[in-house]
Design a protein around this motif. Structure first.
Motif, PDB file in Angstrom:
ATOM      1  N   THR A 331       1.128  -1.127   0.232  1.00 52.91           N
ATOM      2  CA  THR A 331      -0.027  -0.502  -0.324  1.00 52.91           C
ATOM      3  C   THR A 331       0.889   1.378   0.743  1.00 52.91           C
ATOM      4  N   ILE A 332       1.789   1.437   0.738  1.00 48.07           N
ATOM      5  CA  ILE A 332       3.144   2.648   0.129  1.00 48.07           C
ATOM      6  C   ILE A 332       3.301   2.522   0.019  1.00 48.07           C
ATOM      7  N   ALA A 333       4.014   1.226  -1.247  1.00 46.90           N
ATOM      8  CA  ALA A 333       4.350   1.034  -2.317  1.00 46.90           C
ATOM      9  C   ALA A 333       4.055   2.020  -3.491  1.00 46.90           C
ATOM     10  N   VAL A 334       2.169   1.788  -3.452  1.00 43.34           N
ATOM     11  CA  VAL A 334       1.562   2.777  -4.281  1.00 43.34           C
ATOM     12  C   VAL A 334       1.660   4.284  -4.531  1.00 43.34           C
ATOM     13  N   GLY A 335       1.814   4.824  -3.293  1.00 45.07           N
ATOM     14  CA  GLY A 335       1.804   6.460  -2.959  1.00 45.07           C
ATOM     15  C   GLY A 335       3.456   6.231  -3.266  1.00 45.07           C
ATOM     16  N   LYS A 340       1.107   7.304 -11.570  1.00 44.63           N
ATOM     17  CA  LYS A 340       0.509   9.005 -11.844  1.00 44.63           C
ATOM     18  C   LYS A 340      -0.060   9.577 -10.225  1.00 44.63           C
ATOM     19  N   GLY A 341       1.456  10.119  -9.710  1.00 52.87           N
ATOM     20  CA  GLY A 341       0.807  10.704  -8.112  1.00 52.87           C
ATOM     21  C   GLY A 341       1.989  10.100  -7.680  1.00 52.87           C
ATOM     22  N   GLY A 342       2.782   9.216  -7.555  1.00 57.67           N
ATOM     23  CA  GLY A 342       3.522   8.105  -6.595  1.00 57.67           C
ATOM     24  C   GLY A 342       4.788   9.593  -6.529  1.00 57.67           C
ATOM     25  N   LEU A 343       5.808   9.457  -5.218  1.00 58.38           N
ATOM     26  CA  LEU A 343       6.399  10.060  -4.606  1.00 58.38           C
ATOM     27  C   LEU A 343       7.312  10.598  -5.391  1.00 58.38           C
ATOM     28  N   GLY A 347       4.406  13.070  -8.117  1.00 63.34           N
ATOM     29  CA  GLY A 347       3.576  12.858  -7.832  1.00 63.34           C
ATOM     30  C   GLY A 347       2.983  13.613  -6.204  1.00 63.34           C
ATOM     31  N   GLY A 348       4.255  14.034  -6.227  1.00 65.18           N
ATOM     32  CA  GLY A 348       4.029  14.508  -4.163  1.00 65.18           C
ATOM     33  C   GLY A 348       4.199  13.434  -3.329  1.00 65.18           C
ATOM     34  N   TRP A 349       3.480  14.837  -1.746  1.00 66.66           N
ATOM     35  CA  TRP A 349       3.075  13.760  -1.001  1.00 66.66           C
ATOM     36  C   TRP A 349       2.208  12.856  -0.348  1.00 66.66           C
ATOM     37  N   HIS A 350       1.084  13.737  -1.106  1.00 66.75           N
ATOM     38  CA  HIS A 350      -0.476  13.567  -1.429  1.00 66.75           C
ATOM     39  C   HIS A 350      -0.886  12.213  -0.806  1.00 66.75           C
ATOM     40  N   LEU A 351      -0.658  11.251  -1.798  1.00 64.81           N
ATOM     41  CA  LEU A 351      -0.423  10.237  -2.084  1.00 64.81           C
ATOM     42  C   LEU A 351      -0.172   9.093  -1.270  1.00 64.81           C
ATOM     43  N   LEU A 352       1.527   9.638  -0.916  1.00 63.75           N
ATOM     44  CA  LEU A 352       1.580   8.567  -0.061  1.00 63.75           C
ATOM     45  C   LEU A 352       1.144   9.175   1.044  1.00 63.75           C
ATOM     46  N   GLY A 353       0.381   9.895   1.710  1.00 59.36           N
ATOM     47  CA  GLY A 353       0.190  10.294   2.926  1.00 59.36           C
ATOM     48  C   GLY A 353      -1.352  10.121   3.085  1.00 59.36           C
TER      49      GLY A 353
END
Length: 431
Positions: A331-335, A340-343, A347-353
């Motif tokens: 699940t973390i790996a997706v962030g 699209k959206g990965g750190l 993609g920045g931090w939003h998805l990971l958060g």
């Protein structure tokens, strides 16, 4: 026939076939767990799997599906669709609600099967039946609504394509709570520092179970497209294969150098850990990321197995290391790796958060509700088998029969269905 009708027909065939593949995974769970536990508890493993399929399916039909996919109520719970009654047009499906239910029912059965392995060889069978109702009617459906049914985590943007968090992390932490509350098997931990190993009864059987799970996982992941014309199906299948291979290879090499031999149970669970790890991101990450996800899943599974031993928590089949720990990582790996959206892909931090938040919520929900639920069940039915039942084996104690028999003699029907003491005496005499 219109193009729309043809499209709907193809989608229906695809979803039904992949649902059947996922249901076949229950055969995988049965063989895997029966091979890992001692032979005197094999029938009990099989009967718990049948309880998952039979009672779990009915509970999900009557209650669970409505709570999960009913029209959203304040982002928390579904409010309609009990027994599949009502209009589900808000789901915007290209298949019928019946077909969609079948696919989702296969998922809920997998969740409860995760918990089954962690409490193998010592849970009271009647208490387990009550817990099946709790998990399939309430715990999993409500959590699933938050992510997949229009609930608050989904609205925040949490991504979990096929269930690393919703199914595996939640199921794994539920399994951890159950394992801690019920306690270890007799003789497992002989002192504060040491533990004993109960050798698997049949590793070839366990490996066949793992292969069946691996096969069913292509339905688990690729089937989650819910459409036969999704161009991502091929990619989903290949990253599923790569991650599983990487997880198994990582544990094979690790145990070879760490212990001087390749440990079969570890390699089996390493491959499964790779499958769990890729489940959330199979539609979102690249081939190379899938290999890395699989490798880390396998190594984390080994670390978590050692942690359980150090904490003297008994998990006979490795449910928590395989499902919870690998599910968290996936699940973390997706962030981190989502295209699209990965750190790491800009993609920045939003998805990971959001992924972190979702994990904390789902894992806590599974752990706490299982802990509370088993405490309540224990007021009615003891959740732990007695010392005598555990010593004799749950096969004889709860089902009156062993997995294998060498005696050619017939057994009197009345004796067969008599009380446990007679059944124990009869089978001890003829074994």
């Amino acid at each position: 026939m219109t193009i729309q009708a043809l499209h709907s027909g193809l989608d229906t065939i695809w979803v039904v076939l992949t649902a059947a593949m996922i249901l076949l995974m229950e055969g995988g769970f049965a063989l895997l767990e029966a091979g890992f536990v001692r032979s005197k508890n094999s029938v009990n493993i099989i009967m718990k799997v049948f309880a998952d399929i039979t009672i779990g399916t009915l509970c999900y039909y009557l209650i669970g599906f409505a709570l999960m996919y009913g029209a959203d109520y304040f982002g928390i719970i579904g409010k309609n669709g009990f027994m599949l009654k009502g209009n589900f047009s808000y789901l915007h499906l290209s298949i019928s609600s019946d077909t969609f239910w079948l696919f989702q029912a296969a998922f809920v059965i997998a969740v409860i099967s995760i918990v089954s392995g962690a409490v193998a060889e010592r849970i009271n069978f009647r208490a387990y039946l009550l817990y099946v109702i709790l998990m399939t009617a309430l715990i999993y459906p409500i959590a699933g609504h938050w992510v997949w049914g229009g609930g608050w985590l989904g609205k925040l943007g949490m991504e979990d394509f096929a269930g690393s968090a919703v199914i595996h992390a939640l199921g794994g932490f539920s399994a951890l709570a159950a394992a801690i509350l019920i306690g270890p098997r007799k003789g497992k931990f002989t002192s504060k520092e040491g533990s004993s190993i109960a050798l698997p009864s049949n590793l070839p059987l366990a490996s066949v179970g793992a292969f069946l799970l691996w096969f069913g996982w292509f339905g688990f992941n690729a089937g989650s497209t819910l459409t036969a014309t999704d161009v991502r199906i091929g990619h989903i299948a290949i990253v599923t294969m790569l991650s599983a291979a990487a997880g198994g290879a990582a544990t094979l090499i690790y145990t070879l150098f760490r212990y001087g031999r390749s440990d079969a149970p570890s390699v089996i669970n390493g491959s499964l850990a790779g499958l769990v790890g890729i489940t959330a991101g199979c539609a979102f990450v690249s081939d190379q990321s899938a290999i890395l996800i699989g490798i880390i899943s396998g190594l984390l599974m080994m670390a978590a197995t050692n942690w359980l031993e150090a904490k003297q928590i008994d998990d006979p089949v490795g449910a928590f290391p395989v499902h919870a720990v690998s599910g968290i990582w996936g699940t973390i790996a997706v962030g981190l790796f989502a295209t699209k959206g990965g750190l790491f892909t800009g993609g920045g931090w939003h998805l990971l958060g959001v992924q972190f938040l979702g994990l904390v919520v789902l894992c806590s929900w599974g752990f706490l509700l299982t802990w509370i639920g088993l405490k309540v069940i224990n007021l009615w039915v003891p959740i732990r088998a007695t010392d005598d039942e555990e010593e004799v084996g749950l096969d004889i104690s709860y089902h009156g029969i062993m997995a294998t028999h060498t005696s050619p003699e017939f057994i009197n029907v009345e004796d067969y269905f008599a009380n446990q003491e007679k059944a124990t005496f009869k089978h001890s005499k003829h074994s």
